[in-house]
Design a protein around this motif. Structure first.
Motif, PDB file in Angstrom:
ATOM      1  N   TRP A  63       0.826  -1.203   0.000  1.00  0.00           N
ATOM      2  CA  TRP A  63       0.000   0.000   0.000  1.00  0.00           C
ATOM      3  C   TRP A  63       0.863   1.257   0.000  1.00  0.00           C
ATOM      4  O   TRP A  63       0.572   2.221  -0.688  1.00  0.00           O
ATOM      5  CB  TRP A  63      -0.910   0.032   1.222  1.00  0.00           C
ATOM      6  CG  TRP A  63      -2.086  -0.889   1.174  1.00  0.00           C
ATOM      7  CD1 TRP A  63      -2.466  -1.724   0.160  1.00  0.00           C
ATOM      8  CD2 TRP A  63      -3.058  -1.050   2.216  1.00  0.00           C
ATOM      9  NE1 TRP A  63      -3.606  -2.400   0.512  1.00  0.00           N
ATOM     10  CE2 TRP A  63      -3.999  -2.010   1.762  1.00  0.00           C
ATOM     11  CE3 TRP A  63      -3.217  -0.510   3.472  1.00  0.00           C
ATOM     12  CZ2 TRP A  63      -5.088  -2.410   2.528  1.00  0.00           C
ATOM     13  CZ3 TRP A  63      -4.302  -0.895   4.248  1.00  0.00           C
ATOM     14  CH2 TRP A  63      -5.229  -1.837   3.772  1.00  0.00           C
ATOM     15  N   LEU A 167     -12.231  -4.541   1.543  1.00  0.00           N
ATOM     16  CA  LEU A 167     -11.586  -3.954   0.370  1.00  0.00           C
ATOM     17  C   LEU A 167     -12.431  -4.150  -0.892  1.00  0.00           C
ATOM     18  O   LEU A 167     -12.556  -3.239  -1.710  1.00  0.00           O
ATOM     19  CB  LEU A 167     -10.191  -4.550   0.178  1.00  0.00           C
ATOM     20  CG  LEU A 167      -9.171  -4.160   1.251  1.00  0.00           C
ATOM     21  CD1 LEU A 167      -7.914  -5.005   1.109  1.00  0.00           C
ATOM     22  CD2 LEU A 167      -8.841  -2.686   1.184  1.00  0.00           C
ATOM     23  N   GLU A 174      -8.868   1.695  -2.908  1.00  0.00           N
ATOM     24  CA  GLU A 174      -7.720   1.467  -3.796  1.00  0.00           C
ATOM     25  C   GLU A 174      -7.635   2.527  -4.889  1.00  0.00           C
ATOM     26  O   GLU A 174      -6.539   2.926  -5.278  1.00  0.00           O
ATOM     27  CB  GLU A 174      -7.784   0.067  -4.419  1.00  0.00           C
ATOM     28  CG  GLU A 174      -7.404  -1.009  -3.436  1.00  0.00           C
ATOM     29  CD  GLU A 174      -7.172  -2.369  -4.098  1.00  0.00           C
ATOM     30  OE1 GLU A 174      -7.111  -2.430  -5.347  1.00  0.00           O
ATOM     31  OE2 GLU A 174      -7.043  -3.347  -3.363  1.00  0.00           O
ATOM     32  N   LEU A 178      -5.273   5.009  -1.827  1.00  0.00           N
ATOM     33  CA  LEU A 178      -3.916   4.478  -1.992  1.00  0.00           C
ATOM     34  C   LEU A 178      -3.019   5.357  -2.868  1.00  0.00           C
ATOM     35  O   LEU A 178      -1.845   5.556  -2.515  1.00  0.00           O
ATOM     36  CB  LEU A 178      -3.949   3.042  -2.503  1.00  0.00           C
ATOM     37  CG  LEU A 178      -4.401   1.993  -1.484  1.00  0.00           C
ATOM     38  CD1 LEU A 178      -4.258   0.593  -2.067  1.00  0.00           C
ATOM     39  CD2 LEU A 178      -3.645   2.103  -0.169  1.00  0.00           C
TER      40      LEU A 178
END
Length: 191
Positions: A63, A167, A174, A178
């Motif tokens: 990450w 997730l 994401e 991220l």
């Protein structure tokens, strides 16, 4: 700083509640630029004595977009969990971090870290402790509103493999969070 780190390594304030005994796991250096505040070590980390030395740590480094070498360079990352020792097993996973550690040690540690540019808050315990009434009702809401905590804090979910469902249910993490996390890390560490 050396005296403080030694005192933390010798800490036994909650030894009567630790099934595997005390073994504080953390790292910090006066030059640390990013602080990672997580939950508490699991059994694998307890055994190795190396912070985030497990599948969660591997995912966290992914990450962050950093190598193991960068991650374990204490001049770059201070790793300070909410509970420094393995707290034991609960019904659905590890028990919560012991409540004694953060009030006992965090302020003293953070006061010695004058170069910090970002504090990454991993999981609900760290977020509630540091964000206090600014934390949202749920971890998902807090992480989704990450921009309101920058530039000081960046809240993240726990990178545990057990969080795959979270997730998959929250693809925005994401897609949106991220890239910001990686950009912050890259910029702060001059990578």
């Amino acid at each position: 700083m050396d005296v403080l780190l030694h005192d933390i390594q010798q800490c036994t304030i909650c030894k009567d509640h630790l099934p595997l005994g005390p073994r504080p796991v953390m790292s910090a250096h006066p030059e640390s630029k990013i602080v990672i505040i997580g939950q508490a070590p699991g059994t694998k980390v307890h055994a190795s004595g190396v912070p985030w030395d497990d599948a969660s740590g591997k995912q966290l480094r992914k990450w962050l977009g950093v190598t193991d070498e960068t991650f374990y360079d204490a001049t770059k990352f201070a790793i300070i969990p909410m509970g420094f020792c393995y707290p034991g097993k609960g019904k659905t996973g590890d028990l919560p971090p012991r409540h004694e550690c953060a009030p006992q040690w965090h302020r003293a540690l953070l006061d010695k870290l004058s170069k910090v540019e970002l504090v990454i808050l991993i999981g609900l315990y760290a977020q509630n402790y540091y964000l206090k009434d600014r934390a949202k009702k749920t971890l998902t809401e807090t992480v989704r509103d990450y921009k309101m905590y920058l530039p000081t804090y960046l809240p993240l979910p726990h990178p545990s493999p057990r969080n795959r469902f979270w997730l998959s249910k929250n693809p925005w993490f994401e897609d949106e969070v991220l890239p910001i996390l990686r950009q912050q890390v890259k910029s702060i560490l001059n990578l």
